[in-house]
Design a protein around this motif. Sequence first.
Motif, PDB file in Angstrom:
ATOM      1  N   ALA A 132      12.962 -58.591  74.121  1.00  0.00           N
ATOM      2  CA  ALA A 132      13.566 -57.304  74.734  1.00  0.00           C
ATOM      3  C   ALA A 132      12.733 -56.044  74.305  1.00  0.00           C
ATOM      4  O   ALA A 132      12.375 -55.337  75.108  1.00  0.00           O
ATOM      5  CB  ALA A 132      15.101 -57.039  74.168  1.00  0.00           C
ATOM      6  N   GLN A 133      12.316 -56.076  73.161  1.00  0.00           N
ATOM      7  CA  GLN A 133      11.559 -54.963  72.581  1.00  0.00           C
ATOM      8  C   GLN A 133       9.986 -54.946  73.066  1.00  0.00           C
ATOM      9  O   GLN A 133       9.404 -54.122  73.254  1.00  0.00           O
ATOM     10  CB  GLN A 133      11.442 -54.812  71.190  1.00  0.00           C
ATOM     11  N   ASP A 134       9.324 -56.142  73.153  1.00  0.00           N
ATOM     12  CA  ASP A 134       7.945 -56.397  73.522  1.00  0.00           C
ATOM     13  C   ASP A 134       7.554 -57.898  73.733  1.00  0.00           C
ATOM     14  O   ASP A 134       7.604 -58.524  72.731  1.00  0.00           O
ATOM     15  CB  ASP A 134       7.094 -55.923  72.303  1.00  0.00           C
TER      16      ASP A 134
ATOM     17  N   ARG B 279       2.211 -52.943  68.010  1.00  0.00           N
ATOM     18  CA  ARG B 279       3.030 -53.656  68.510  1.00  0.00           C
ATOM     19  C   ARG B 279       4.017 -54.268  67.922  1.00  0.00           C
ATOM     20  O   ARG B 279       4.337 -55.467  68.079  1.00  0.00           O
ATOM     21  CB  ARG B 279       2.421 -54.889  69.380  1.00  0.00           C
TER      22      ARG B 279
ATOM     23  N   PHE C  10       8.135 -54.237  66.387  1.00  0.00           N
ATOM     24  CA  PHE C  10       9.349 -54.390  67.137  1.00  0.00           C
ATOM     25  C   PHE C  10       9.961 -53.093  66.653  1.00  0.00           C
ATOM     26  O   PHE C  10      10.607 -53.284  65.349  1.00  0.00           O
ATOM     27  CB  PHE C  10      10.108 -55.399  66.803  1.00  0.00           C
TER      28      PHE C  10
ATOM     29  N   VAL D  36       7.411 -66.753  70.134  1.00  0.00           N
ATOM     30  CA  VAL D  36       8.868 -66.880  70.758  1.00  0.00           C
ATOM     31  C   VAL D  36       8.375 -67.545  72.311  1.00  0.00           C
ATOM     32  O   VAL D  36       7.222 -66.742  72.847  1.00  0.00           O
ATOM     33  CB  VAL D  36       9.365 -65.484  70.853  1.00  0.00           C
TER      34      VAL D  36
ATOM     35  N   VAL E 156       0.557 -70.108  68.584  1.00  0.00           N
ATOM     36  CA  VAL E 156       0.729 -69.757  67.199  1.00  0.00           C
ATOM     37  C   VAL E 156       1.165 -71.072  66.479  1.00  0.00           C
ATOM     38  O   VAL E 156       0.692 -70.917  65.270  1.00  0.00           O
ATOM     39  CB  VAL E 156       2.241 -68.899  67.328  1.00  0.00           C
TER      40      VAL E 156
ATOM     41  N   ARG F 267      16.056 -60.621  71.014  1.00  0.00           N
ATOM     42  CA  ARG F 267      15.665 -59.179  70.479  1.00  0.00           C
ATOM     43  C   ARG F 267      14.292 -58.757  70.511  1.00  0.00           C
ATOM     44  O   ARG F 267      13.894 -57.699  71.138  1.00  0.00           O
ATOM     45  CB  ARG F 267      16.230 -58.896  69.347  1.00  0.00           C
ATOM     46  N   ALA F 268      13.395 -59.699  69.846  1.00  0.00           N
ATOM     47  CA  ALA F 268      11.988 -59.453  70.016  1.00  0.00           C
ATOM     48  C   ALA F 268      11.658 -59.468  71.592  1.00  0.00           C
ATOM     49  O   ALA F 268      10.732 -58.669  71.831  1.00  0.00           O
ATOM     50  CB  ALA F 268      11.362 -60.801  69.497  1.00  0.00           C
TER      51      ALA F 268
ATOM     52  N   PHE G 213       8.613 -66.893  62.680  1.00  0.00           N
ATOM     53  CA  PHE G 213       9.661 -67.411  63.561  1.00  0.00           C
ATOM     54  C   PHE G 213       9.438 -68.972  63.503  1.00  0.00           C
ATOM     55  O   PHE G 213      10.344 -69.733  63.843  1.00  0.00           O
ATOM     56  CB  PHE G 213       9.177 -66.911  64.956  1.00  0.00           C
TER      57      PHE G 213
ATOM     58  N   ASP H 206       4.900 -59.214  74.850  1.00  0.00           N
ATOM     59  CA  ASP H 206       3.668 -59.911  74.380  1.00  0.00           C
ATOM     60  C   ASP H 206       3.783 -60.163  73.072  1.00  0.00           C
ATOM     61  O   ASP H 206       3.314 -61.135  72.394  1.00  0.00           O
ATOM     62  CB  ASP H 206       2.407 -59.081  74.887  1.00  0.00           C
ATOM     63  N   ALA H 207       4.359 -59.155  72.135  1.00  0.00           N
ATOM     64  CA  ALA H 207       4.262 -59.235  70.758  1.00  0.00           C
ATOM     65  C   ALA H 207       5.325 -60.395  70.451  1.00  0.00           C
ATOM     66  O   ALA H 207       4.723 -61.332  69.379  1.00  0.00           O
ATOM     67  CB  ALA H 207       5.005 -58.004  70.050  1.00  0.00           C
ATOM     68  N   ALA H 208       6.405 -60.653  71.133  1.00  0.00           N
ATOM     69  CA  ALA H 208       7.040 -61.796  71.001  1.00  0.00           C
ATOM     70  C   ALA H 208       6.430 -63.073  71.021  1.00  0.00           C
ATOM     71  O   ALA H 208       6.418 -63.978  70.168  1.00  0.00           O
ATOM     72  CB  ALA H 208       8.329 -61.647  71.880  1.00  0.00           C
ATOM     73  N   ARG H 209       5.485 -63.124  71.987  1.00  0.00           N
ATOM     74  CA  ARG H 209       4.796 -64.102  72.451  1.00  0.00           C
ATOM     75  C   ARG H 209       3.649 -64.483  71.116  1.00  0.00           C
ATOM     76  O   ARG H 209       3.619 -65.645  70.624  1.00  0.00           O
ATOM     77  CB  ARG H 209       3.808 -64.179  73.371  1.00  0.00           C
ATOM     78  N   LEU H 210       3.435 -63.557  70.477  1.00  0.00           N
ATOM     79  CA  LEU H 210       2.321 -63.564  69.426  1.00  0.00           C
ATOM     80  C   LEU H 210       3.331 -64.213  68.160  1.00  0.00           C
ATOM     81  O   LEU H 210       2.354 -64.506  67.025  1.00  0.00           O
ATOM     82  CB  LEU H 210       1.665 -62.377  69.021  1.00  0.00           C
ATOM     83  N   MET H 211       4.424 -63.922  68.269  1.00  0.00           N
ATOM     84  CA  MET H 211       5.172 -64.616  67.064  1.00  0.00           C
ATOM     85  C   MET H 211       5.628 -65.899  67.280  1.00  0.00           C
ATOM     86  O   MET H 211       6.313 -66.633  66.265  1.00  0.00           O
ATOM     87  CB  MET H 211       6.280 -63.787  67.030  1.00  0.00           C
TER      88      MET H 211
ATOM     89  N   LEU I  30      -2.490 -65.136  75.751  1.00  0.00           N
ATOM     90  CA  LEU I  30      -1.917 -64.033  76.706  1.00  0.00           C
ATOM     91  C   LEU I  30      -2.531 -63.890  77.790  1.00  0.00           C
ATOM     92  O   LEU I  30      -1.763 -63.576  78.625  1.00  0.00           O
ATOM     93  CB  LEU I  30      -1.672 -62.706  75.808  1.00  0.00           C
TER      94      LEU I  30
ATOM     95  N   HIS J 155       3.017 -68.964  72.956  1.00  0.00           N
ATOM     96  CA  HIS J 155       3.709 -69.519  71.676  1.00  0.00           C
ATOM     97  C   HIS J 155       3.441 -70.541  71.206  1.00  0.00           C
ATOM     98  O   HIS J 155       3.477 -70.995  70.030  1.00  0.00           O
ATOM     99  CB  HIS J 155       5.152 -69.467  72.321  1.00  0.00           C
TER     100      HIS J 155
ATOM    101  N   LEU K  97      10.330 -62.340  61.593  1.00  0.00           N
ATOM    102  CA  LEU K  97       9.538 -62.565  63.139  1.00  0.00           C
ATOM    103  C   LEU K  97       8.375 -63.330  63.064  1.00  0.00           C
ATOM    104  O   LEU K  97       7.928 -64.090  63.595  1.00  0.00           O
ATOM    105  CB  LEU K  97       9.750 -61.642  64.110  1.00  0.00           C
TER     106      LEU K  97
ATOM    107  N   ALA L 238      14.854 -64.182  68.911  1.00  0.00           N
ATOM    108  CA  ALA L 238      13.931 -64.531  70.006  1.00  0.00           C
ATOM    109  C   ALA L 238      14.245 -63.403  70.972  1.00  0.00           C
ATOM    110  O   ALA L 238      13.454 -62.697  71.669  1.00  0.00           O
ATOM    111  CB  ALA L 238      14.041 -65.790  70.436  1.00  0.00           C
TER     112      ALA L 238
ATOM    113  N   ARG M 292      12.741 -51.221  67.068  1.00  0.00           N
ATOM    114  CA  ARG M 292      14.079 -51.042  66.699  1.00  0.00           C
ATOM    115  C   ARG M 292      14.378 -52.039  65.840  1.00  0.00           C
ATOM    116  O   ARG M 292      15.689 -52.310  65.592  1.00  0.00           O
ATOM    117  CB  ARG M 292      14.836 -50.942  67.854  1.00  0.00           C
ATOM    118  N   MET M 293      13.732 -52.841  65.065  1.00  0.00           N
ATOM    119  CA  MET M 293      14.060 -53.673  64.000  1.00  0.00           C
ATOM    120  C   MET M 293      13.581 -53.398  62.677  1.00  0.00           C
ATOM    121  O   MET M 293      12.496 -52.488  62.600  1.00  0.00           O
ATOM    122  CB  MET M 293      13.436 -55.176  64.270  1.00  0.00           C
TER     123      MET M 293
END
Lengths: 246, 349
Positions: B227-229, A98, A100, B238, A86, B224-225, A114, B231-236, A62, A83, A111, B222, A102-103
């Motif tokens: 959109a919400q966060d 951190r 999500f 994405v 990972v 939706r993730a 993923f 950096d967190a998406a990157r850690l997944m 990051l 990415h 996820l 990807a 709204r999920m």
Amino acid sequence: MSDVMTEAAGGLMLSIEDMHVYYGNIAAVKGLSLTVNHGEIVTLIGSNGAGKSTTLRTISGLLKPKKGSITFLGRPINGVAGHEIVGRGICQSPEGRRIFPRMTVEENLDLGAFLRKDKDGIASDKERVLTLFPRLQERIAQKAGTMSGGEQQMLAVGRALIGRPKLLLLDEPSMGLAPVLVDLIFDTIATIREQGTTILLVEQNALAALRIADRAYVLESGSLKLSGKASDLAKDPEVVNAYLGG
Amino acid sequence: MAGTLVARARVTRRRKMSPSAFLQKYLGYLMLALVAYWMLTKFIKSPSQFFSAALDGLENGTLYALIALGYTLVYGIIELINFAHGDLFMLGTMMSALVLSKLGVDHSSLTGWLGLVFTLVVVMAACATLNVIIEFLAYRRLRRAPKLAPLITAVGVSFILQNIALHFHGSTPKQHPSALPAASFNIGSVQINQAFLVVIAVTAPLLLLMTFIVQRTRQGKAMRATAQDQDAARLMGVNVNRTISFTFALGGALAGAAGLMYEQTVGTTSYNLGQQLGLIAFTAAVLGGIGNLVGAVLGGLLIGLIQGLNDGLPLLGQLWSQSVVFTVLILLMVFKPEGILGKPTTEKV
Ligand SMILES: Nc1ncnc2c1ncn2[C@@H]1O[C@H](COP(=O)(O)OP(=O)(O)OP(=O)(O)O)[C@@H](O)[C@H]1O
Ligand SMILES: [Mg+2]
């Protein structure tokens, strides 16, 4: 193949050499070197602002180090996109969870997987996570943002585990948890290691971290202050005074 | 920006109501009741006229919905109000005219239909690509900059697109031949244009496909993730950059489709079309709850419907069309600042 190579190199999994990380002009990490071997729990402790989270964020791609190298399983990973890291086998449960919000819990866990394609493997790992954290099973359809802080923390750890990492980075997994839950989370971390995952653990709760870790590094103002066997550091008067409230 | 405005409006609403706010609220109810009453009387007096006006409105409404989706998708993922989106739609209308005239398609026939489908594909792809390029060149670098910077950039891109159109298309609106059938038929006494059916046949599947992509696919996950966060998406794992590009591509493709449909049904286009329709579509997105996909579609249809009824019945007539639409918007914002489907915490993508 790279696993075989590193096994031959003495079980070295992650090695950071002379890493410098900046936020703009401000140095957050200055010349940090550390190693993590296969199967270890290594803990990184230090006071607020010492640069622990920065270190983990840099390993995860990051942030980019300004100088120095990060080698994972024999291949350099500094400068590799987050990415992709990972995909190389490093998952992180970040500071502040951190998740999500709204999920649902289940979508969050999905996820975590993923990048994985093996449906059966994912299913069995999900099973494993829900066994480690039965609370998540109870809340599986709930929106993650509406869960309690402790539950969210479990989700963050579970979500990182479902990626089936070779190296799991945990940033303050016990933050904001009730004492019972702190014990639970540390027990769980020990269990995760027993199941074969190598762990780099960042903790404010130094006492508990040193108890389950093999080795420890103490960070101060972005530089390494002390390092050694966790059991030795737990007895070190300097560490006891500064971090163990002794 | 709208997000904070919306938030502020909500805070004010929570405070204890002052007498004037109280009056405003009941004035609002009164106006809504009047509108409902007016619609009802028109409906009872002449149902067929009512339905014709409503269908006209819905035809426009589906186009608004397509454009509104582009605004809401981009807002949902990077919280940017992409002011250039309406102009992308405008370029879509011009590209449609260009491709159709090169193909020589100007009347409805079998080759006409094929030409139309071909043009749809080409224009959607072109607008998608253009939108991806815009994001890459203009917005990507500013992703971590204060929100105002990309916003101003978007305004700039909007002007650039208009100037491009001005250069190639000239400053006067131009008429283009339509390949759509001009025929119509009647159900009861309600007249239905075949062109209307074509618009629905193109837009409805697109809207469904869109929902499917966002809700059910890996790419949608990807989105939706991200959109919400981010950096967190990157850690997944994405790929955030690619996901944002994909979102712009989706929005661009929908704008392209809307461009062709508009060009074919209305027949004229002009360099400043994007400002008018873009603003209405943006309003639709806000009305529905910005960031909410279904909301954007509802908002688009609702605005189309209001306009159609106002123009066709007539309440205040075409001249006042915009005012009526925005009055409804303002009323709705007073009661539900987050939009029809927007959650108080602005539901995204
Ligand atoms: N986004 C940022 N921008 C600027 N400076 C930052 C940023 N994030 C962290 N820093 C600074 O970098 C230094 C290291 O921060 P870091 O988050 O790594 O500390 P930490 O060891 O994790 O502390 P804590 O135990 O409080 O979580 C701090 O001085 C902090 O103020
Ligand atoms: Mg930290």
